[in-house]
Design a protein around this motif. Structure first.
Motif, PDB file in Angstrom:
ATOM      1  N   MET A   1      25.017  54.401  76.013  1.00  0.00           N
ATOM      2  CA  MET A   1      23.979  54.053  75.086  1.00  0.00           C
ATOM      3  C   MET A   1      22.707  53.132  75.548  1.00  0.00           C
ATOM      4  SD  MET A   1      22.784  54.651  72.045  1.00  0.00           S
ATOM      5  CE  MET A   1      24.033  55.346  71.128  1.00  0.00           C
ATOM      6  N   GLN A   2      23.129  52.146  76.346  1.00  0.00           N
ATOM      7  CA  GLN A   2      22.531  51.229  77.151  1.00  0.00           C
ATOM      8  C   GLN A   2      21.358  51.816  78.075  1.00  0.00           C
ATOM      9  OE1 GLN A   2      25.186  47.983  78.726  1.00  0.00           O
ATOM     10  NE2 GLN A   2      24.613  46.779  76.879  1.00  0.00           N
ATOM     11  N   PHE A   3      21.906  52.824  78.821  1.00  0.00           N
ATOM     12  CA  PHE A   3      20.855  53.591  79.780  1.00  0.00           C
ATOM     13  C   PHE A   3      19.861  54.473  78.985  1.00  0.00           C
ATOM     14  CE2 PHE A   3      20.207  57.329  82.510  1.00  0.00           C
ATOM     15  CZ  PHE A   3      19.504  56.608  83.380  1.00  0.00           C
ATOM     16  N   LEU A   4      20.568  54.885  77.589  1.00  0.00           N
ATOM     17  CA  LEU A   4      19.588  55.811  76.787  1.00  0.00           C
ATOM     18  C   LEU A   4      18.489  54.947  76.305  1.00  0.00           C
ATOM     19  CD1 LEU A   4      18.944  58.517  75.502  1.00  0.00           C
ATOM     20  CD2 LEU A   4      20.548  57.706  73.827  1.00  0.00           C
ATOM     21  N   ALA A   5      18.664  53.738  76.042  1.00  0.00           N
ATOM     22  CA  ALA A   5      17.853  52.789  75.467  1.00  0.00           C
ATOM     23  C   ALA A   5      16.675  52.522  76.660  1.00  0.00           C
ATOM     24  CB  ALA A   5      18.512  51.453  74.856  1.00  0.00           C
ATOM     25  N   TYR A   6      17.168  52.295  77.756  1.00  0.00           N
ATOM     26  CA  TYR A   6      16.437  51.785  78.739  1.00  0.00           C
ATOM     27  C   TYR A   6      15.297  53.045  79.195  1.00  0.00           C
ATOM     28  CZ  TYR A   6      15.053  50.954  83.559  1.00  0.00           C
ATOM     29  OH  TYR A   6      14.163  50.900  84.883  1.00  0.00           O
ATOM     30  N   ILE A   7      15.909  54.323  79.337  1.00  0.00           N
ATOM     31  CA  ILE A   7      15.283  55.319  79.612  1.00  0.00           C
ATOM     32  C   ILE A   7      14.119  55.753  78.626  1.00  0.00           C
ATOM     33  CG2 ILE A   7      16.697  56.197  81.329  1.00  0.00           C
ATOM     34  CD1 ILE A   7      17.193  58.683  79.232  1.00  0.00           C
ATOM     35  N   LEU A   8      14.413  55.269  77.242  1.00  0.00           N
ATOM     36  CA  LEU A   8      13.302  55.437  76.018  1.00  0.00           C
ATOM     37  C   LEU A   8      12.510  54.534  76.010  1.00  0.00           C
ATOM     38  CD1 LEU A   8      16.117  56.787  73.364  1.00  0.00           C
ATOM     39  CD2 LEU A   8      14.365  57.843  74.706  1.00  0.00           C
ATOM     40  N   VAL A   9      12.613  53.230  76.434  1.00  0.00           N
ATOM     41  CA  VAL A   9      11.975  52.281  76.242  1.00  0.00           C
ATOM     42  C   VAL A   9      10.785  52.121  77.348  1.00  0.00           C
ATOM     43  CG1 VAL A   9      11.726  49.560  75.936  1.00  0.00           C
ATOM     44  CG2 VAL A   9      13.209  50.988  74.699  1.00  0.00           C
ATOM     45  N   TYR A  10      11.825  52.116  78.688  1.00  0.00           N
ATOM     46  CA  TYR A  10      10.887  51.655  79.831  1.00  0.00           C
ATOM     47  C   TYR A  10       9.408  52.469  79.881  1.00  0.00           C
ATOM     48  CZ  TYR A  10       9.705  51.746  84.764  1.00  0.00           C
ATOM     49  OH  TYR A  10       8.763  51.298  86.031  1.00  0.00           O
ATOM     50  N   PRO A  11       9.445  53.897  79.737  1.00  0.00           N
ATOM     51  CA  PRO A  11       7.862  54.351  79.643  1.00  0.00           C
ATOM     52  C   PRO A  11       6.741  53.822  78.802  1.00  0.00           C
ATOM     53  CG  PRO A  11       9.663  56.023  79.546  1.00  0.00           C
ATOM     54  CD  PRO A  11      10.500  54.779  79.339  1.00  0.00           C
ATOM     55  N   PHE A  12       7.489  53.417  77.576  1.00  0.00           N
ATOM     56  CA  PHE A  12       6.579  52.518  76.668  1.00  0.00           C
ATOM     57  C   PHE A  12       5.880  51.326  77.524  1.00  0.00           C
ATOM     58  CE2 PHE A  12       6.168  49.434  73.558  1.00  0.00           C
ATOM     59  CZ  PHE A  12       4.880  49.767  72.732  1.00  0.00           C
ATOM     60  N   ILE A  13       6.831  50.436  77.946  1.00  0.00           N
ATOM     61  CA  ILE A  13       6.720  49.501  78.615  1.00  0.00           C
ATOM     62  C   ILE A  13       5.664  49.726  80.026  1.00  0.00           C
ATOM     63  CG2 ILE A  13       7.260  47.415  79.838  1.00  0.00           C
ATOM     64  CD1 ILE A  13       9.956  47.453  78.278  1.00  0.00           C
TER      65      ILE A  13
ATOM     66  N   ASN B   1      21.450  44.187  78.058  1.00  0.00           N
ATOM     67  CA  ASN B   1      21.265  45.664  78.916  1.00  0.00           C
ATOM     68  C   ASN B   1      21.248  45.512  80.280  1.00  0.00           C
ATOM     69  OD1 ASN B   1      20.227  48.093  79.824  1.00  0.00           O
ATOM     70  ND2 ASN B   1      19.771  48.519  77.454  1.00  0.00           N
ATOM     71  N   PRO B   2      21.919  45.801  81.243  1.00  0.00           N
ATOM     72  CA  PRO B   2      22.266  45.777  82.432  1.00  0.00           C
ATOM     73  C   PRO B   2      20.792  46.493  83.228  1.00  0.00           C
ATOM     74  CG  PRO B   2      23.720  47.425  81.914  1.00  0.00           C
ATOM     75  CD  PRO B   2      23.288  46.603  80.642  1.00  0.00           C
ATOM     76  N   TYR B   3      20.354  47.479  82.807  1.00  0.00           N
ATOM     77  CA  TYR B   3      19.308  48.081  83.212  1.00  0.00           C
ATOM     78  C   TYR B   3      17.897  47.310  83.056  1.00  0.00           C
ATOM     79  CZ  TYR B   3      22.730  51.653  82.945  1.00  0.00           C
ATOM     80  OH  TYR B   3      23.998  52.682  83.286  1.00  0.00           O
TER      81      TYR B   3
ATOM     82  N   ASP C   1      17.923  44.087  82.853  1.00  0.00           N
ATOM     83  CA  ASP C   1      18.248  43.021  83.306  1.00  0.00           C
ATOM     84  C   ASP C   1      17.886  43.055  84.930  1.00  0.00           C
ATOM     85  OD1 ASP C   1      19.521  40.226  83.320  1.00  0.00           O
ATOM     86  OD2 ASP C   1      20.522  41.037  85.059  1.00  0.00           O
ATOM     87  N   LYS C   2      18.178  44.332  85.355  1.00  0.00           N
ATOM     88  CA  LYS C   2      17.815  44.699  86.589  1.00  0.00           C
ATOM     89  C   LYS C   2      16.152  44.714  87.071  1.00  0.00           C
ATOM     90  CE  LYS C   2      18.715  48.062  90.545  1.00  0.00           C
ATOM     91  NZ  LYS C   2      19.639  49.224  90.833  1.00  0.00           N
ATOM     92  N   LEU C   3      15.518  45.406  85.891  1.00  0.00           N
ATOM     93  CA  LEU C   3      14.103  45.382  85.999  1.00  0.00           C
ATOM     94  C   LEU C   3      13.614  44.348  86.056  1.00  0.00           C
ATOM     95  CD1 LEU C   3      11.755  47.115  85.995  1.00  0.00           C
ATOM     96  CD2 LEU C   3      11.828  47.184  83.272  1.00  0.00           C
ATOM     97  N   VAL C   4      13.873  43.240  85.171  1.00  0.00           N
ATOM     98  CA  VAL C   4      13.438  41.895  85.214  1.00  0.00           C
ATOM     99  C   VAL C   4      13.543  41.290  86.551  1.00  0.00           C
ATOM    100  CG1 VAL C   4      13.456  39.757  84.377  1.00  0.00           C
ATOM    101  CG2 VAL C   4      13.501  41.636  82.532  1.00  0.00           C
TER     102      VAL C   4
END
Length: 296
Positions: free
Chosen positions: A1-13, A146-148, A150-153
């Motif tokens: 679920m956390q990875f899903l949130a990441y791949i959904l939100v990252y393109p927007f950011i 969210n570890p994904y 966190d890694k991005l930051v």
């Protein structure tokens, strides 16, 4: 679920980050309407904080501060997104430094630096500071859930030779650097409200007695770091200037909590000069009715 949130939100950011600044701040204006007028994000907290620390200001003035604060909060939010793709040259143009010689002088004296700041102005682009010095930089932060993300930051900060470390990692990381003979610059956002069970010191902040973090001061003494305050001033939208002020070159020469008090007085001065740039959504005074007897 956390990875899903990441791949959904990252393109927007990412899409927000590549916008030209004019469009970026147009989006910030839309975000202001959404957060302030529609959702009312933490408006009760902001009002309570302003009523507490500015009892003599009129309602009209506090409303002006509130609106300006939410505009600034939204600007910082989109600027954080912009960090993903902004160039070094653009960031240096928009986030300038005065008094770099204060830091360089300490480095020349073989001193590591504890940078103390508040949730004031903008701290999103301060990491470009490391491009001016040939020492490793750290910043103490709270790990994201969210570890994904966190890694991005962490990845964004590492572009400027700055590395995020948690509170638990701070002492071993800085001690290891000292043992190895490596100089460091470590940033501490030192105006948060600590948990009651870990509060060692209470003092007045904006006229109200509260528990305060003393970690930056204690580490400065333990590891022989020099304590420096950095003041961020907003020049105009999207442009900031940071100045450095020496708090204590030899922290061990100061009484316990003296450096912390010096830091807080400088933060108070900032807030009094331009209160709209402080983080009023933070529940800084939530423990004011729990002051231990020895600090009353």
């Amino acid at each position: 679920m956390q990875f899903l949130a990441y791949i959904l939100v990252y393109p927007f950011i990412w899409l927000i980050s590549i916008l030209p600044f004019r469009m970026l701040y147009a989006f910030s204006d839309f975000l202001y309407i959404l957060l302030y007028r529609v959702i009312g994000y933490r408006r009760k907290t902001v009002k309570m904080n302003l009523d507490l620390v500015f009892p003599n200001k009129s309602e009209a003035e506090k409303e002006r501060i509130t609106k300006a604060f939410y505009h600034h909060l939204c600007d910082m939010t989109v600027e954080a997104m912009k960090s993903l793709t902004i160039s070094d040259a653009e960031m240096k143009k928009r986030f300038k430094f005065q008094g770099l010689d204060v830091i360089q002088d300490l480095i020349d004296k073989n001193k590591s630096v504890a940078l103390m700041c508040a949730h004031y102005g903008s701290w999103e682009w301060i990491f470009v500071l490391q491009s001016y010095f040939d020492v490793k930089g750290y910043a103490v932060y709270k790990k994201l859930g969210n570890p994904y993300f966190d890694k991005l930051v962490k990845k964004i900060r590492a572009k400027y030779n700055s590395y995020l470390i948690t509170t638990k990692e701070t002492v071993p990381t800085l001690m290891r650097a000292k043992v190895n003979g490596d100089l460091t610059i470590c940033g501490f956002v030192s105006d948060q409200s600590p948990k009651l069970h870990s509060a060692h010191y209470w003092t007045e902040f904006m006229g109200i007695k509260v528990p305060v973090y003393t970690g930056a001061e204690m580490l400065s003494k333990r590891i022989d770091m020099s304590a420096v305050f950095f003041r961020v001033k907003r020049l105009k939208r999207g442009y900031y200037e940071t100045t450095f002020e020496l708090l204590a070159e030899n922290a061990k020469d100061y009484k316990n909590y003296e450096i912390t008090d010096l830091f807080l007085r400088k933060v108070e001065k900032q807030i009094e000069e331009a209160p709209e740039y402080y983080l009023w959504t933070h529940k800084r005074w939530k423990h004011m009715d729990k002051v231990p007897a020895e600090f009353q």
